[in-house]
Scaffold this motif. Structure first.
Motif, PDB file in Angstrom:
ATOM      1  N   ASN A 270       0.808  -1.228   0.000  1.00 14.29           N
ATOM      2  CA  ASN A 270       0.000   0.000   0.000  1.00 14.29           C
ATOM      3  C   ASN A 270       0.840   1.276   0.000  1.00 14.29           C
ATOM      4  OD1 ASN A 270       0.874   0.278   2.672  1.00 14.29           O
ATOM      5  ND2 ASN A 270      -1.040  -0.518   3.547  1.00 14.29           N
ATOM      6  N   TRP A 271       2.160   1.156   0.126  1.00 17.50           N
ATOM      7  CA  TRP A 271       3.040   2.327   0.027  1.00 17.50           C
ATOM      8  C   TRP A 271       3.581   2.506  -1.393  1.00 17.50           C
ATOM      9  CZ3 TRP A 271       8.264   1.159  -1.015  1.00 17.50           C
ATOM     10  CH2 TRP A 271       8.623  -0.182  -0.837  1.00 17.50           C
ATOM     11  N   VAL A 272       3.142   1.624  -2.288  1.00 18.34           N
ATOM     12  CA  VAL A 272       3.546   1.672  -3.694  1.00 18.34           C
ATOM     13  C   VAL A 272       2.340   2.076  -4.530  1.00 18.34           C
ATOM     14  CG1 VAL A 272       4.366   0.297  -5.659  1.00 18.34           C
ATOM     15  CG2 VAL A 272       5.347  -0.060  -3.368  1.00 18.34           C
ATOM     16  N   THR A 273       2.505   3.084  -5.369  1.00 14.28           N
ATOM     17  CA  THR A 273       1.380   3.582  -6.177  1.00 14.28           C
ATOM     18  C   THR A 273       1.353   3.018  -7.581  1.00 14.28           C
ATOM     19  OG1 THR A 273       2.672   5.528  -6.867  1.00 14.28           O
ATOM     20  CG2 THR A 273       1.308   5.745  -4.888  1.00 14.28           C
ATOM     21  N   GLY A 274       2.430   2.376  -8.004  1.00 15.26           N
ATOM     22  CA  GLY A 274       2.451   1.792  -9.341  1.00 15.26           C
ATOM     23  C   GLY A 274       3.773   1.094  -9.612  1.00 15.26           C
ATOM     24  N   VAL A 275       3.713   0.062 -10.449  1.00 12.08           N
ATOM     25  CA  VAL A 275       4.905  -0.696 -10.825  1.00 12.08           C
ATOM     26  C   VAL A 275       4.924  -0.830 -12.342  1.00 12.08           C
ATOM     27  CG1 VAL A 275       6.248  -2.805 -10.475  1.00 12.08           C
ATOM     28  CG2 VAL A 275       4.645  -2.055  -8.696  1.00 12.08           C
ATOM     29  N   LEU A 276       6.034  -0.457 -12.968  1.00 12.14           N
ATOM     30  CA  LEU A 276       6.154  -0.691 -14.404  1.00 12.14           C
ATOM     31  C   LEU A 276       6.201  -2.192 -14.659  1.00 12.14           C
ATOM     32  CD1 LEU A 276       8.789   1.970 -15.588  1.00 12.14           C
ATOM     33  CD2 LEU A 276       6.305   2.162 -15.480  1.00 12.14           C
ATOM     34  N   SER A 277       5.465  -2.650 -15.646  1.00  5.90           N
ATOM     35  CA  SER A 277       5.418  -4.082 -15.928  1.00  5.90           C
ATOM     36  C   SER A 277       6.824  -4.609 -16.196  1.00  5.90           C
ATOM     37  CB  SER A 277       4.511  -4.366 -17.123  1.00  5.90           C
ATOM     38  OG  SER A 277       4.965  -3.712 -18.277  1.00  5.90           O
ATOM     39  N   VAL A 278       7.131  -5.737 -15.588  1.00  6.86           N
ATOM     40  CA  VAL A 278       8.486  -6.294 -15.627  1.00  6.86           C
ATOM     41  C   VAL A 278       8.621  -7.295 -16.764  1.00  6.86           C
ATOM     42  CG1 VAL A 278      10.118  -7.764 -14.378  1.00  6.86           C
ATOM     43  CG2 VAL A 278       8.935  -5.915 -13.186  1.00  6.86           C
ATOM     44  N   GLU A 279       9.653  -7.121 -17.584  1.00  3.73           N
ATOM     45  CA  GLU A 279       9.972  -8.067 -18.642  1.00  3.73           C
ATOM     46  C   GLU A 279      11.302  -8.769 -18.397  1.00  3.73           C
ATOM     47  OE1 GLU A 279       7.641  -5.761 -22.298  1.00  3.73           O
ATOM     48  OE2 GLU A 279       9.811  -5.982 -22.365  1.00  3.73           O
ATOM     49  N   THR A 280      12.235  -8.059 -17.791  1.00  8.00           N
ATOM     50  CA  THR A 280      13.570  -8.640 -17.615  1.00  8.00           C
ATOM     51  C   THR A 280      13.999  -8.565 -16.146  1.00  8.00           C
ATOM     52  OG1 THR A 280      14.536  -6.524 -18.353  1.00  8.00           O
ATOM     53  CG2 THR A 280      14.232  -8.245 -20.028  1.00  8.00           C
ATOM     54  N   ASN A 281      15.093  -7.876 -15.855  1.00  9.51           N
ATOM     55  CA  ASN A 281      15.625  -7.905 -14.486  1.00  9.51           C
ATOM     56  C   ASN A 281      15.563  -6.567 -13.774  1.00  9.51           C
ATOM     57  OD1 ASN A 281      17.704  -6.750 -16.130  1.00  9.51           O
ATOM     58  ND2 ASN A 281      19.243  -7.301 -14.605  1.00  9.51           N
ATOM     59  N   ILE A 282      14.834  -5.601 -14.338  1.00 14.06           N
ATOM     60  CA  ILE A 282      14.722  -4.278 -13.720  1.00 14.06           C
ATOM     61  C   ILE A 282      13.289  -4.061 -13.247  1.00 14.06           C
ATOM     62  CG2 ILE A 282      14.901  -1.791 -14.107  1.00 14.06           C
ATOM     63  CD1 ILE A 282      17.089  -2.335 -16.144  1.00 14.06           C
ATOM     64  N   ILE A 283      13.159  -3.599 -12.002  1.00 14.45           N
ATOM     65  CA  ILE A 283      11.845  -3.300 -11.421  1.00 14.45           C
ATOM     66  C   ILE A 283      11.845  -1.835 -11.016  1.00 14.45           C
ATOM     67  CG2 ILE A 283      10.131  -3.970  -9.700  1.00 14.45           C
ATOM     68  CD1 ILE A 283      13.185  -6.122  -9.921  1.00 14.45           C
ATOM     69  N   ILE A 284      10.953  -1.061 -11.609  1.00 16.46           N
ATOM     70  CA  ILE A 284      10.825   0.353 -11.271  1.00 16.46           C
ATOM     71  C   ILE A 284       9.424   0.587 -10.727  1.00 16.46           C
ATOM     72  CG2 ILE A 284      10.681   2.694 -12.216  1.00 16.46           C
ATOM     73  CD1 ILE A 284      12.941   1.995 -14.101  1.00 16.46           C
ATOM     74  N   PHE A 285       9.352   1.226  -9.564  1.00 17.99           N
ATOM     75  CA  PHE A 285       8.042   1.424  -8.941  1.00 17.99           C
ATOM     76  C   PHE A 285       7.952   2.801  -8.302  1.00 17.99           C
ATOM     77  CE2 PHE A 285      10.838  -0.676  -5.950  1.00 17.99           C
ATOM     78  CZ  PHE A 285      10.594  -0.088  -4.718  1.00 17.99           C
ATOM     79  N   ASP A 286       6.717   3.319  -8.256  1.00 17.06           N
ATOM     80  CA  ASP A 286       6.436   4.630  -7.689  1.00 17.06           C
ATOM     81  C   ASP A 286       5.927   4.482  -6.258  1.00 17.06           C
ATOM     82  OD1 ASP A 286       7.067   6.071 -10.071  1.00 17.06           O
ATOM     83  OD2 ASP A 286       5.171   5.397 -10.913  1.00 17.06           O
ATOM     84  N   THR A 287       6.234   5.471  -5.427  1.00 20.51           N
ATOM     85  CA  THR A 287       5.939   5.385  -4.003  1.00 20.51           C
ATOM     86  C   THR A 287       5.061   6.542  -3.531  1.00 20.51           C
ATOM     87  OG1 THR A 287       8.036   6.525  -3.553  1.00 20.51           O
ATOM     88  CG2 THR A 287       8.052   4.126  -3.473  1.00 20.51           C
ATOM     89  N   VAL A 288       4.364   6.308  -2.431  1.00 19.64           N
ATOM     90  CA  VAL A 288       3.473   7.320  -1.870  1.00 19.64           C
ATOM     91  C   VAL A 288       4.264   8.537  -1.421  1.00 19.64           C
ATOM     92  CG1 VAL A 288       1.875   7.830   0.010  1.00 19.64           C
ATOM     93  CG2 VAL A 288       1.757   5.617  -1.171  1.00 19.64           C
ATOM     94  N   LYS A 289       5.327   8.289  -0.674  1.00 19.52           N
ATOM     95  CA  LYS A 289       6.203   9.369  -0.218  1.00 19.52           C
ATOM     96  C   LYS A 289       7.454   9.387  -1.081  1.00 19.52           C
ATOM     97  CE  LYS A 289       4.533   8.882   4.541  1.00 19.52           C
ATOM     98  NZ  LYS A 289       4.917   8.576   5.960  1.00 19.52           N
ATOM     99  N   GLU A 290       8.314  10.356  -0.853  1.00 17.76           N
ATOM    100  CA  GLU A 290       9.531  10.451  -1.647  1.00 17.76           C
ATOM    101  C   GLU A 290      10.430   9.236  -1.427  1.00 17.76           C
ATOM    102  OE1 GLU A 290      11.483  14.165  -1.001  1.00 17.76           O
ATOM    103  OE2 GLU A 290       9.851  15.338  -1.904  1.00 17.76           O
ATOM    104  N   ALA A 291      11.164   8.901  -2.454  1.00 14.23           N
ATOM    105  CA  ALA A 291      12.049   7.738  -2.378  1.00 14.23           C
ATOM    106  C   ALA A 291      13.022   7.851  -1.216  1.00 14.23           C
ATOM    107  CB  ALA A 291      12.808   7.584  -3.692  1.00 14.23           C
ATOM    108  N   SER A 292      13.442   9.075  -0.918  1.00  9.00           N
ATOM    109  CA  SER A 292      14.392   9.298   0.175  1.00  9.00           C
ATOM    110  C   SER A 292      13.825   8.890   1.533  1.00  9.00           C
ATOM    111  CB  SER A 292      14.813  10.760   0.219  1.00  9.00           C
ATOM    112  OG  SER A 292      13.686  11.610   0.380  1.00  9.00           O
ATOM    113  N   TYR A 293      12.517   8.744   1.623  1.00  8.40           N
ATOM    114  CA  TYR A 293      11.886   8.285   2.862  1.00  8.40           C
ATOM    115  C   TYR A 293      12.030   6.768   3.002  1.00  8.40           C
ATOM    116  CZ  TYR A 293       8.129   7.020   6.129  1.00  8.40           C
ATOM    117  OH  TYR A 293       7.405   6.488   7.173  1.00  8.40           O
TER     118      TYR A 293
END
Length: 338
Positions: A270-293
């Motif tokens: 629930n602290w993740v707002t979205g995940v780019l669909s994964v095809e290979t070995n990289i996972i990129i995801f968006d967060t509710v608060k700043e990444a630095s948190y």
């Protein structure tokens, strides 16, 4: 437990790779006398159906050599706005080649022939000469997504028709091939130049290869020397690359499987707002608060990661991340639910 998901560049040589390095037959590569370097270059050129290859310290160098080889000052290249050659190579396009860049906004870094065509400059003294198109496969900023051959072919046809060179930044090309199931030889029919990194998913400690025709590689050796990339007894490093090509390609699927497990977990956090669909070995995801948190919280639990934007985090799986570490990461991700 420490799980380093910052990048697939953090891998250490395996015992088998170290044995290959220690037993390498070496010579002075600047004189063309390093037997192991010559073997590596011949081997990977044949894999991709290209005439020749040159071994360099880094993917940045192979990309910059390619751009220098395929352009002249006052030219322009076309690439996606997320392209590694533009964003992460220190402004080398302008500094090394005196070339301008036309940036396109592709879909997660994937550009098309339909997008490229209108951006090719007419022959006019007011415009830079369009001489090169650069694709990236897999797309780093796009979350490791891949070009299909059906997308590459129209671009190659357009470039051939307009007498424009086509270069592939294939830093993670074997991840792409693992996903698409394509043969590497097909790429040699489409691209004038290909950069292949050995020190990412394949696990070698150092090294990247530039593949092209014999004349381009002959010129590339001159450019490599000018850039300070002429290594001497480089066979110790080339041996790691040969070992990687022989032993670490098929295992990339395990990295992809691990990435899918992390994607599935993140989709239910629930602290993740979205995940780019994964095809290979990289996972990129968006967060509710700043990444630095979140990054310090992950680090406290032994998970090393990197920010990809203000509210975006990147994980990269690789051969030094085992199933137990993936399970530990999954447990930590779930524990951050609020």
């Amino acid at each position: 437990m420490i799980v380093d998901l910052r990048s697939d560049t953090v891998t250490k040589p395996t015992p088998g790779m170290l044995d290959a390095m220690f037993s390498a037959k070496v010579g002075d590569d600047v004189y063309g006398e390093d037997e192991t370097v010559n073997t590596l270059e011949t081997k990977i050129a044949a894999m991709f159906g290209m005439e020749a290859a040159i071994f360099c310290p880094s993917g940045t160098m192979t990309n910059q050599i390619a751009i220098k080889s395929f352009t002249q000052p006052l030219d322009e290249l076309i690439a996606d706005q997320t392209a590694h050659v533009y964003r992460y190579e220190g402004g080398g396009i302008a500094f090394n080649s005196a070339v301008s860049t036309r940036l396109l906004c592709g879909e997660r870094g994937i550009i098309t022939a339909e997008m490229i065509g209108p951006e090719i400059n007419a022959e006019n003294i007011h415009y830079p000469h369009t001489s090169l198109v650069v694709l990236e496969n897999t797309v780093n900023k796009g979350g490791g997504n891949c070009y299909q051959l059906s997308q590459i072919a129209p671009i190659a046809n357009l470039c051939a028709k307009r007498s424009i060179k086509l270069h592939l930044d294939g830093a993670r090309i074997f991840n792409a091939l693992t996903f698409t199931k394509d043969k590497p030889q097909y790429y040699g029919t489409y691209f004038d130049g290909i950069s292949v990194c050995l020190s990412k998913g394949l696990g070698a400690p150092v090294g990247s290869i530039f593949l092209a025709d014999k004349n381009s590689i002959a010129y590339a050796r001159r450019v490599r020397k000018v850039l300070g990339g002429g290594m001497r007894q480089a066979g110790f490093l080339a041996a790691a690359g040969i070992y990687a090509l022989d032993n670490n390609i098929e295992r990339l699927q395990q990295d992809h499987n691990h990435a899918k497990l992390l994607e599935e977990t993140l989709q239910n956090c629930n602290w993740v707002t979205g995940v780019l669909s994964v095809e290979t070995n990289i996972i990129i995801f968006d967060t509710v608060k700043e990444a630095s948190y979140y990054l310090p919280k992950l680090a406290e639990k032994g998970i090393k990661a990197a920010a990809n934007d203000v509210r975006r985090i990147r994980f990269v799986t690789h051969l030094d991340v085992n199933p137990d570490q993936i399970q530990h990461t999954i447990n930590v991700l779930k524990s951050l639910n609020e």
